[in-house]
Motif scaffolding. Structure first.
Motif, PDB file in Angstrom:
ATOM      1  N   ARG A   1       0.825  -1.210   0.000  1.00  0.00           N
ATOM      2  CA  ARG A   1       0.000   0.000   0.000  1.00  0.00           C
ATOM      3  C   ARG A   1       0.860   1.261   0.000  1.00  0.00           C
ATOM      4  O   ARG A   1       0.603   2.208  -0.756  1.00  0.00           O
TER       5      ARG A   1
ATOM      6  N   HIS B   1     -10.151  -0.957  -0.249  1.00  0.00           N
ATOM      7  CA  HIS B   1     -10.226  -1.590   1.074  1.00  0.00           C
ATOM      8  C   HIS B   1      -9.105  -2.612   1.183  1.00  0.00           C
ATOM      9  O   HIS B   1      -9.097  -3.634   0.494  1.00  0.00           O
ATOM     10  N   TRP B   2      -8.140  -2.334   2.056  1.00  0.00           N
ATOM     11  CA  TRP B   2      -6.981  -3.203   2.242  1.00  0.00           C
ATOM     12  C   TRP B   2      -7.224  -4.116   3.444  1.00  0.00           C
ATOM     13  O   TRP B   2      -7.260  -3.668   4.583  1.00  0.00           O
ATOM     14  N   THR B   3      -7.396  -5.415   3.177  1.00  0.00           N
ATOM     15  CA  THR B   3      -7.563  -6.355   4.287  1.00  0.00           C
ATOM     16  C   THR B   3      -6.225  -6.639   4.954  1.00  0.00           C
ATOM     17  O   THR B   3      -6.155  -6.833   6.156  1.00  0.00           O
ATOM     18  N   THR B   4      -5.153  -6.682   4.153  1.00  0.00           N
ATOM     19  CA  THR B   4      -3.791  -6.762   4.682  1.00  0.00           C
ATOM     20  C   THR B   4      -2.952  -5.763   3.912  1.00  0.00           C
ATOM     21  O   THR B   4      -3.322  -5.333   2.813  1.00  0.00           O
ATOM     22  N   GLU B   5      -1.813  -5.398   4.465  1.00  0.00           N
ATOM     23  CA  GLU B   5      -0.970  -4.385   3.832  1.00  0.00           C
ATOM     24  C   GLU B   5      -0.258  -4.896   2.581  1.00  0.00           C
ATOM     25  O   GLU B   5       0.218  -4.113   1.770  1.00  0.00           O
TER      26      GLU B   5
ATOM     27  N   GLN C   1      -1.467  -7.458   0.347  1.00  0.00           N
ATOM     28  CA  GLN C   1      -2.298  -8.090  -0.662  1.00  0.00           C
ATOM     29  C   GLN C   1      -3.086  -7.028  -1.422  1.00  0.00           C
ATOM     30  O   GLN C   1      -3.416  -5.978  -0.875  1.00  0.00           O
TER      31      GLN C   1
ATOM     32  N   PRO D   1      -5.936  -4.722  -2.882  1.00  0.00           N
ATOM     33  CA  PRO D   1      -7.169  -4.319  -2.191  1.00  0.00           C
ATOM     34  C   PRO D   1      -8.418  -4.681  -2.976  1.00  0.00           C
ATOM     35  O   PRO D   1      -8.368  -4.952  -4.170  1.00  0.00           O
ATOM     36  N   SER D   2      -9.535  -4.657  -2.285  1.00  0.00           N
ATOM     37  CA  SER D   2     -10.829  -4.758  -2.954  1.00  0.00           C
ATOM     38  C   SER D   2     -11.344  -3.343  -3.204  1.00  0.00           C
ATOM     39  O   SER D   2     -10.853  -2.365  -2.647  1.00  0.00           O
TER      40      SER D   2
ATOM     41  N   GLU E   1     -14.414  -0.519  -3.258  1.00  0.00           N
ATOM     42  CA  GLU E   1     -15.689  -0.125  -2.651  1.00  0.00           C
ATOM     43  C   GLU E   1     -16.099   1.230  -3.218  1.00  0.00           C
ATOM     44  O   GLU E   1     -15.281   2.151  -3.307  1.00  0.00           O
TER      45      GLU E   1
END
Length: 317
Positions: A42, A85-89, A91, A93-94, A96
């Motif tokens: 990110r 939307h970053w679930t982990t730093e 991977q 993001p998705s 939104e």
């Protein structure tokens, strides 16, 4: 004796329809730079200094003909107004949208394509290209990726996870705005100094001849603006099964770009994959797994590439 051409000289000749004496070696190695700089992905994606430094280090090891200046599959969506939307730093993001839309519909409040080309991290990508243009003096190709209209339209309308996507599932409005955004961002990249633009179609529904012609028309403005700046457009079809489904109609079209379909590690279907009487300049895209020794089939890569290069004479790998 074979001519000792620089990568940029090779591109200029390709734009004139002259085949290169050897394929350009153009691995797309970009997000690995986050590990080189010991940064979360990110943070890396928004830092032109760290990106430029890491890419110079990576190229010194790869000895490639090009540098992957910026490749991010959600770049255009963010530029149009999506939140990431970053679930982990580390991977991807998705996506939104501020205003939710029904599946198959465009979100409300999208930026215009011209605004998108100046929004989000597009400016970061442009800055990386400009920096590397001044820093790299040994004539490598400066490469960047943009998302093709089918893939971007599917992403904007939340249809990108459909396993049996049809062309009819994507509205004309979604395809038109996607194609326009692709053109505008590609234009920003070549104006900054990029020499080669990958137009990346990850999603390609089954196409009739008429639908394929309409797709080619959507791509034409992007291809034309890239060529106007004497850069090389490459249409990268990264799904080998969808390419196999559509290869007949694809090769019926006239393309002013390099067609670069993804090929699987050697299979029994290799023979006859491309028509003998083709007019398109070809590239070959190999999956990452092909270069990982632990993957089954990777031991066959060397003889496969030797055969493929001899048989198909690709302009790039």
């Amino acid at each position: 004796m074979a001519e000792n051409l620089t990568p940029r000289q090779t591109v200029r000749r390709l734009l004139q329809g002259i085949s290169p004496p050897r394929p350009l070696f153009l691995p797309i190695v970009f997000s690995l730079g986050a590990r080189v700089e010991n940064l979360p992905l990110r943070a890396f994606l928004g830092n032109p200094t760290k990106i430029s430094n890491s890419l110079r280090q990576i190229r010194s090891h790869l000895r490639s003909d090009g540098v992957a200046c910026y490749f991010d599959p959600v770049l255009e969506a963010e530029a149009l107004g999506a939140a990431l939307h970053w679930t982990t730093e580390d991977q991807p993001p998705s996506i939104e949208w501020p205003q939710r839309a029904m599946k198959g519909e465009l979100p409300q409040g999208l930026r215009s394509p011209k605004e998108a080309a100046k929004s989000g991290r597009v400016a970061v990508a442009v800055e990386v290209i400009r920096r590397l243009k001044s820093l790299l003096r040994d004539d490598p190709l400066l490469m960047a990726g943009v998302t093709g209209p089918f893939t971007l339209a599917a992403r904007l309308t939340q249809m990108d996870r459909e396993t049996a996507l049809r062309k009819e599932d994507l509205t004309d409005a979604a395809l038109e705005i996607a194609a326009s955004v692709t053109t505008q961002i590609a234009s920003a990249f070549v104006e900054a100094g990029a020499n080669l633009i990958f137009i990346q179609e990850e999603i390609l529904p089954p196409l009739s001849a008429e639908n394929c012609e309409a797709w080619a028309s959507l791509l034409a403005p992007t291809i034309n603006i890239i060529r106007f700046y004497e850069a090389l457009p490459v249409l990268q079809l990264s799904n080998s099964s969808s390419f196999a489904t559509n290869s007949d109609v694809i090769f019926q079209q006239h393309w002013d770009c390099v067609l670069c379909p993804a090929l699987e590690i050697p299979s029994a279907n290799m023979a006859g994959r491309f028509p003998e009487s083709r007019t398109a300049t070809l590239g070959i895209a190999l999956p990452l797994e092909a270069f990982q020794p632990e993957e089954s089939g990777s031991k066959d890569l060397d003889p496969f590439l030797r055969h493929a290069i001899s048989e198909w004479r690709p302009a790039l790998l």
